[in-house]
Motif scaffolding. Sequence first.
Motif, mmCIF file in Angstrom:
data_model
loop_
_atom_site.group_PDB
_atom_site.id
_atom_site.type_symbol
_atom_site.label_atom_id
_atom_site.label_comp_id
_atom_site.label_asym_id
_atom_site.label_seq_id
_atom_site.Cartn_x
_atom_site.Cartn_y
_atom_site.Cartn_z
ATOM 1 N N UNK A 61 0.796 -1.224 0.000
ATOM 2 C CA UNK A 61 0.000 0.000 0.000
ATOM 3 C C UNK A 61 0.830 1.276 0.000
ATOM 4 N N UNK A 62 2.076 1.199 0.429
ATOM 5 C CA UNK A 62 2.889 2.415 0.498
ATOM 6 C C UNK A 62 4.125 2.339 -0.398
ATOM 7 N N UNK A 78 5.898 11.604 -5.964
ATOM 8 C CA UNK A 78 5.718 10.292 -5.345
ATOM 9 C C UNK A 78 5.756 10.408 -3.811
ATOM 10 N N UNK A 79 6.655 11.231 -3.303
ATOM 11 C CA UNK A 79 6.721 11.457 -1.846
ATOM 12 C C UNK A 79 5.417 12.095 -1.370
ATOM 13 N N UNK A 80 4.918 13.065 -2.120
ATOM 14 C CA UNK A 80 3.654 13.707 -1.760
ATOM 15 C C UNK A 80 2.525 12.677 -1.702
ATOM 16 N N UNK A 86 -0.342 8.332 3.955
ATOM 17 C CA UNK A 86 -0.065 8.160 5.375
ATOM 18 C C UNK A 86 -0.976 9.038 6.222
ATOM 19 N N UNK A 87 -1.222 10.249 5.769
ATOM 20 C CA UNK A 87 -2.083 11.144 6.546
ATOM 21 C C UNK A 87 -3.542 10.690 6.497
ATOM 22 N N UNK A 88 -3.991 10.205 5.331
ATOM 23 C CA UNK A 88 -5.361 9.707 5.221
ATOM 24 C C UNK A 88 -5.585 8.526 6.155
ATOM 25 N N UNK A 89 -4.547 7.739 6.355
ATOM 26 C CA UNK A 89 -4.631 6.589 7.255
ATOM 27 C C UNK A 89 -3.716 6.802 8.461
ATOM 28 N N UNK A 160 2.008 18.863 10.264
ATOM 29 C CA UNK A 160 2.195 19.631 9.036
ATOM 30 C C UNK A 160 1.541 18.891 7.881
ATOM 31 N N UNK A 161 1.157 19.637 6.869
ATOM 32 C CA UNK A 161 0.514 19.020 5.709
ATOM 33 C C UNK A 161 1.532 18.238 4.885
ATOM 34 N N UNK A 162 1.082 17.236 4.141
ATOM 35 C CA UNK A 162 1.987 16.528 3.236
ATOM 36 C C UNK A 162 2.663 17.481 2.241
ATOM 37 N N UNK A 163 1.930 18.492 1.788
ATOM 38 C CA UNK A 163 2.493 19.460 0.850
ATOM 39 C C UNK A 163 3.638 20.246 1.490
ATOM 40 N N UNK A 164 3.466 20.626 2.739
ATOM 41 C CA UNK A 164 4.504 21.378 3.449
ATOM 42 C C UNK A 164 5.774 20.543 3.594
ATOM 43 N N UNK A 165 5.630 19.305 4.022
ATOM 44 C CA UNK A 165 6.799 18.422 4.192
ATOM 45 C C UNK A 165 7.470 18.181 2.846
#
Length: 192
Positions: A61-62, A78-80, A86-89, A160-165
């Motif tokens: 899944x990841x 791909x990292x995003x 990961x954040x959704x789950x 932090x948001x996935x976009x920020x990271x």
Amino acid sequence: MSDSIITKRAIAQGFKELMRHKSFEKITISDITKSCGLNRQTFYYHFQDKFELINWIYYNEAILPLTQNLTFETWSGQILRLLTLMRQESYFYENALRENCRPEFQNYLLCVAKELFVDIIDRITENTRIAVEDRQFIADFFSFGIVGVIVDWAKSGMKESPEYITTRLENLVEDSKKFAVQRYFADRQRAD
């Protein structure tokens, strides 16, 4: 899709639902089989134990989606996608990474990151001679850093948001590339 994959996904989904309310360590095989309506024999036909199950989830899944079409040009997207998943789950990843002493997720990410950074370093240093051990050291350094950031982000609640990271990781890699090119030209001027 094969029956085996369908069954594995059902087991994985039942397990992940349990992780919303129970820590990884406290979940039993009996809990898992009850949550997905299967018997113990079916579970053991597909997985040796809950550690093998969690590794199957990590990989399928990841990690597998992360590595598909992963290139120098696509790595940040791909990292995003990985961070968004990961954040959704988050209930699953926070629980698993906080509780699970087995470092398979980190190890999977490290392998992917090292391959990617070796490729990046090869592209940056295309016209220079860089020792294999130096290339590997640089790849290791960035891989451990990025994976450490991702794992720490998950363990600390994904504030932090996935976009920020992702943007911060992109900036780090881009700035490092610029520094490497500047250093290369400075070294060449000194050598001339």
